[in-house]
Motif scaffolding. Structure first.
Motif, PDB file in Angstrom:
ATOM      1  N   ALA A 204       0.821  -1.211   0.000  1.00 56.77           N
ATOM      2  CA  ALA A 204       0.000   0.000   0.000  1.00 56.77           C
ATOM      3  C   ALA A 204       0.853   1.259   0.000  1.00 56.77           C
ATOM      4  CB  ALA A 204      -0.922   0.010   1.221  1.00 56.77           C
ATOM      5  N   SER A 205       0.376   2.299  -0.677  1.00 61.22           N
ATOM      6  CA  SER A 205       1.082   3.574  -0.678  1.00 61.22           C
ATOM      7  C   SER A 205       0.942   4.282   0.664  1.00 61.22           C
ATOM      8  CB  SER A 205       0.557   4.468  -1.808  1.00 61.22           C
ATOM      9  OG  SER A 205      -0.826   4.719  -1.656  1.00 61.22           O
ATOM     10  N   GLY A 206      -0.038   3.880   1.474  1.00 61.74           N
ATOM     11  CA  GLY A 206      -0.203   4.471   2.799  1.00 61.74           C
ATOM     12  C   GLY A 206       0.703   3.876   3.855  1.00 61.74           C
ATOM     13  N   ASP A 207       1.545   2.960   3.465  1.00 65.40           N
ATOM     14  CA  ASP A 207       2.465   2.296   4.389  1.00 65.40           C
ATOM     15  C   ASP A 207       3.576   3.262   4.782  1.00 65.40           C
ATOM     16  OD1 ASP A 207       4.325   0.638   5.662  1.00 65.40           O
ATOM     17  OD2 ASP A 207       3.932  -1.040   4.333  1.00 65.40           O
ATOM     18  N   THR A 208       3.635   3.604   6.066  1.00 64.71           N
ATOM     19  CA  THR A 208       4.671   4.531   6.550  1.00 64.71           C
ATOM     20  C   THR A 208       5.833   3.805   7.213  1.00 64.71           C
ATOM     21  OG1 THR A 208       3.489   4.804   8.653  1.00 64.71           O
ATOM     22  CG2 THR A 208       2.993   6.374   6.893  1.00 64.71           C
ATOM     23  N   THR A 209       5.827   2.478   7.172  1.00 66.29           N
ATOM     24  CA  THR A 209       6.898   1.696   7.787  1.00 66.29           C
ATOM     25  C   THR A 209       8.016   1.403   6.796  1.00 66.29           C
ATOM     26  OG1 THR A 209       5.379   0.671   9.369  1.00 66.29           O
ATOM     27  CG2 THR A 209       7.451  -0.484   8.948  1.00 66.29           C
ATOM     28  N   ILE A 210       7.650   1.112   5.565  1.00 63.78           N
ATOM     29  CA  ILE A 210       8.648   0.750   4.561  1.00 63.78           C
ATOM     30  C   ILE A 210       8.848   1.903   3.575  1.00 63.78           C
ATOM     31  CG2 ILE A 210       8.097  -1.673   4.811  1.00 63.78           C
ATOM     32  CD1 ILE A 210       6.557  -1.557   2.197  1.00 63.78           C
ATOM     33  N   ALA A 211       9.986   1.918   2.905  1.00 67.95           N
ATOM     34  CA  ALA A 211      10.303   2.984   1.955  1.00 67.95           C
ATOM     35  C   ALA A 211       9.338   2.948   0.770  1.00 67.95           C
ATOM     36  CB  ALA A 211      11.738   2.825   1.463  1.00 67.95           C
ATOM     37  N   PRO A 212       8.877   4.104   0.297  1.00 67.28           N
ATOM     38  CA  PRO A 212       7.942   4.149  -0.834  1.00 67.28           C
ATOM     39  C   PRO A 212       8.509   3.429  -2.057  1.00 67.28           C
ATOM     40  CG  PRO A 212       8.099   6.306   0.200  1.00 67.28           C
ATOM     41  CD  PRO A 212       9.173   5.451   0.823  1.00 67.28           C
ATOM     42  N   GLY A 213       7.671   2.615  -2.680  1.00 68.56           N
ATOM     43  CA  GLY A 213       8.066   1.921  -3.898  1.00 68.56           C
ATOM     44  C   GLY A 213       8.880   0.671  -3.693  1.00 68.56           C
ATOM     45  N   THR A 214       9.231   0.370  -2.456  1.00 64.44           N
ATOM     46  CA  THR A 214      10.145  -0.747  -2.224  1.00 64.44           C
ATOM     47  C   THR A 214       9.493  -2.104  -2.489  1.00 64.44           C
ATOM     48  OG1 THR A 214      11.725  -1.679  -0.635  1.00 64.44           O
ATOM     49  CG2 THR A 214       9.634  -0.933   0.257  1.00 64.44           C
ATOM     50  N   ALA A 215       8.173  -2.226  -2.251  1.00 62.42           N
ATOM     51  CA  ALA A 215       7.486  -3.485  -2.539  1.00 62.42           C
ATOM     52  C   ALA A 215       7.470  -3.751  -4.042  1.00 62.42           C
ATOM     53  CB  ALA A 215       6.063  -3.457  -1.987  1.00 62.42           C
ATOM     54  N   GLN A 216       7.249  -2.698  -4.832  1.00 58.13           N
ATOM     55  CA  GLN A 216       7.272  -2.835  -6.289  1.00 58.13           C
ATOM     56  C   GLN A 216       8.666  -3.243  -6.769  1.00 58.13           C
ATOM     57  OE1 GLN A 216       4.556  -2.062  -8.783  1.00 58.13           O
ATOM     58  NE2 GLN A 216       6.046  -3.378  -9.832  1.00 58.13           N
ATOM     59  N   GLN A 217       9.693  -2.639  -6.182  1.00 62.39           N
ATOM     60  CA  GLN A 217      11.061  -2.987  -6.565  1.00 62.39           C
ATOM     61  C   GLN A 217      11.359  -4.454  -6.256  1.00 62.39           C
ATOM     62  OE1 GLN A 217      13.413  -0.146  -4.379  1.00 62.39           O
ATOM     63  NE2 GLN A 217      12.337   1.588  -5.302  1.00 62.39           N
ATOM     64  N   LEU A 218      10.907  -4.911  -5.105  1.00 63.74           N
ATOM     65  CA  LEU A 218      11.106  -6.318  -4.744  1.00 63.74           C
ATOM     66  C   LEU A 218      10.383  -7.213  -5.742  1.00 63.74           C
ATOM     67  CD1 LEU A 218      10.990  -7.834  -1.201  1.00 63.74           C
ATOM     68  CD2 LEU A 218       9.649  -8.880  -3.026  1.00 63.74           C
ATOM     69  N   PHE A 219       9.138  -6.857  -6.050  1.00 64.10           N
ATOM     70  CA  PHE A 219       8.362  -7.627  -7.025  1.00 64.10           C
ATOM     71  C   PHE A 219       9.088  -7.721  -8.362  1.00 64.10           C
ATOM     72  CE2 PHE A 219       5.364  -7.471 -10.594  1.00 64.10           C
ATOM     73  CZ  PHE A 219       4.643  -8.645 -10.395  1.00 64.10           C
ATOM     74  N   ASN A 220       9.627  -6.605  -8.819  1.00 67.77           N
ATOM     75  CA  ASN A 220      10.308  -6.581 -10.112  1.00 67.77           C
ATOM     76  C   ASN A 220      11.516  -7.510 -10.137  1.00 67.77           C
ATOM     77  OD1 ASN A 220       8.458  -4.656 -10.930  1.00 67.77           O
ATOM     78  ND2 ASN A 220       9.835  -2.925 -10.620  1.00 67.77           N
ATOM     79  N   ARG A 221      12.157  -7.696  -9.017  1.00 64.70           N
ATOM     80  CA  ARG A 221      13.373  -8.513  -8.959  1.00 64.70           C
ATOM     81  C   ARG A 221      13.093 -10.000  -8.832  1.00 64.70           C
ATOM     82  NH1 ARG A 221      17.734  -5.376  -5.044  1.00 64.70           N
ATOM     83  NH2 ARG A 221      17.380  -3.247  -5.828  1.00 64.70           N
ATOM     84  N   LEU A 222      11.887 -10.365  -8.428  1.00 66.68           N
ATOM     85  CA  LEU A 222      11.579 -11.788  -8.262  1.00 66.68           C
ATOM     86  C   LEU A 222      11.744 -12.537  -9.580  1.00 66.68           C
ATOM     87  CD1 LEU A 222       8.372 -11.802  -6.007  1.00 66.68           C
ATOM     88  CD2 LEU A 222      10.671 -12.547  -5.365  1.00 66.68           C
ATOM     89  N   GLY A 223      12.300 -13.733  -9.498  1.00 61.88           N
ATOM     90  CA  GLY A 223      12.489 -14.541 -10.702  1.00 61.88           C
ATOM     91  C   GLY A 223      11.274 -15.351 -11.102  1.00 61.88           C
ATOM     92  N   SER A 224      10.191 -15.247 -10.363  1.00 61.93           N
ATOM     93  CA  SER A 224       8.984 -16.020 -10.649  1.00 61.93           C
ATOM     94  C   SER A 224       8.403 -15.653 -12.012  1.00 61.93           C
ATOM     95  CB  SER A 224       7.928 -15.756  -9.574  1.00 61.93           C
ATOM     96  OG  SER A 224       8.459 -15.953  -8.279  1.00 61.93           O
ATOM     97  N   LYS A 225       8.085 -16.666 -12.814  1.00 61.65           N
ATOM     98  CA  LYS A 225       7.424 -16.414 -14.101  1.00 61.65           C
ATOM     99  C   LYS A 225       5.960 -16.065 -13.875  1.00 61.65           C
ATOM    100  CE  LYS A 225      10.432 -19.338 -16.941  1.00 61.65           C
ATOM    101  NZ  LYS A 225      10.492 -20.512 -17.846  1.00 61.65           N
ATOM    102  N   GLU A 226       5.349 -16.672 -12.871  1.00 63.55           N
ATOM    103  CA  GLU A 226       3.965 -16.377 -12.518  1.00 63.55           C
ATOM    104  C   GLU A 226       3.977 -15.511 -11.260  1.00 63.55           C
ATOM    105  OE1 GLU A 226       1.084 -19.926 -13.577  1.00 63.55           O
ATOM    106  OE2 GLU A 226       2.799 -20.659 -12.447  1.00 63.55           O
ATOM    107  N   LYS A 227       3.683 -14.244 -11.439  1.00 62.94           N
ATOM    108  CA  LYS A 227       3.672 -13.339 -10.295  1.00 62.94           C
ATOM    109  C   LYS A 227       2.703 -12.205 -10.558  1.00 62.94           C
ATOM    110  CE  LYS A 227       7.797 -10.729 -11.783  1.00 62.94           C
ATOM    111  NZ  LYS A 227       9.145 -10.236 -11.361  1.00 62.94           N
ATOM    112  N   ALA A 228       2.130 -11.693  -9.474  1.00 60.44           N
ATOM    113  CA  ALA A 228       1.173 -10.596  -9.576  1.00 60.44           C
ATOM    114  C   ALA A 228       1.369  -9.665  -8.393  1.00 60.44           C
ATOM    115  CB  ALA A 228      -0.259 -11.131  -9.607  1.00 60.44           C
TER     116      ALA A 228
END
Length: 268
Positions: A204-228
């Motif tokens: 969520a963008s309302g998350d004040t615990t983690i750095a903004p955009g960091t979940a998306q960056q993690l997602f982008n790095r995953l090697g999974s072919k099936e991911k959402a």
């Protein structure tokens, strides 16, 4: 399936001084099992209660569900300050190995630091699926990178917790424990492309615990072919399963559907 391993986890929790039932590990075994198991890993300074409702939903769908208690949790901040990353890893691995030995297909789900431990498990064992709630590559607090030095001067970080949630979350978070999270991140970051299990990321963008955009960056790095990935808005907090999340029911529905059904590739 023998539950002797789980009895030992309960005994350890009692020995460590876990007094509240909600903070102890839980195991949900349905009468009609689908022979699939899910390990639900709670976040830093929390307890298994954090993901118990999700566990109940999965249990109703035929899953055998295990909610481990990470060592140092459900006891005291002082206890958590003494616990190394290796203990958290070992706790999660014991659950997987018990299910795998009984012939179950095993998935892992985690919230925040629990999501990182789910990723760590995926590097060590073959997971059917992996569900990541509020995962991160970097914490938002600007002093987080310096916690290794700061811990010698400041032992705890204070956090505001609603009165109703205080029995289940620490208001004081030991910097020594936050340093263990840093160790885990340093291990995971270069290895994310090696993870290939089907994955769903919710953040969520309302998350004040983690750095903004960091979940998306993690997602982008995953090697999974099936991911959402699904990103909620500013009204949604870090603890996606918490009572203050107005989209909590949507979170639980997405989690249950992902683990029970075939994952859809691509972002949503």
């Amino acid at each position: 399936m023998s539950n002797d391993w789980f009895a030992k986890e309960i005994a350890t929790a009692l020995s460590d001084g876990v007094t509240r039932l909600e903070n102890r590990p839980f195991l949900l075994v349905p009468e009609q099992s689908n022979r699939r198991a899910v390990i639900l890993i709670h976040g830093f300074s929390s307890s298994p209660r954090e993901l118990r409702e999700l566990g109940e939903i999965l249990y109703q769908r035929g899953f055998t569900v295990y909610g481990p208690r990470l060592p140092g949790h459900g006891t005291s901040p002082e206890d958590l300050a003494t616990r190394p990353l290796q203990e958290w890893r070992a706790t999660v691995l014991r659950g997987f190995d018990a299910f795998a030995a009984a012939g179950f297909k095993v998935s892992a789900a985690g919230l925040s630091t629990g999501a990182l431990l789910a990723l760590d498990l995926a590097l060590q064992r073959p997971l059917e699926k992996i569900l990541l709630l509020s995962p991160f590559l970097r914490l938002q607090h600007w002093l987080a990178p310096y916690v290794g030095l700061l811990r010698f001067f400041v032992r705890y970080q204070n956090k505001e917790i609603p009165a109703a949630e205080q029995p289940f979350y620490y208001r004081q978070r030991p910097l020594q424990g936050i340093m263990q999270i840093g160790r885990l991140l340093r291990h995971l970051k270069p290895r994310l492309p090696l993870i290939t299990a089907p994955a769903l990321v919710l953040a969520a963008s309302g998350d004040t615990t983690i750095a903004p955009g960091t979940a998306q960056q993690l997602f982008n790095r995953l090697g999974s072919k099936e991911k959402a990935i699904h990103l909620y808005g500013d009204e949604v907090p870090h603890v996606l399963t918490g009572p203050d999340n107005p989209c909590r029911q949507d979170v639980l529905t997405r989690c249950g559907d992902f683990l029970a059904n075939s994952p859809a590739p691509g972002s949503t």
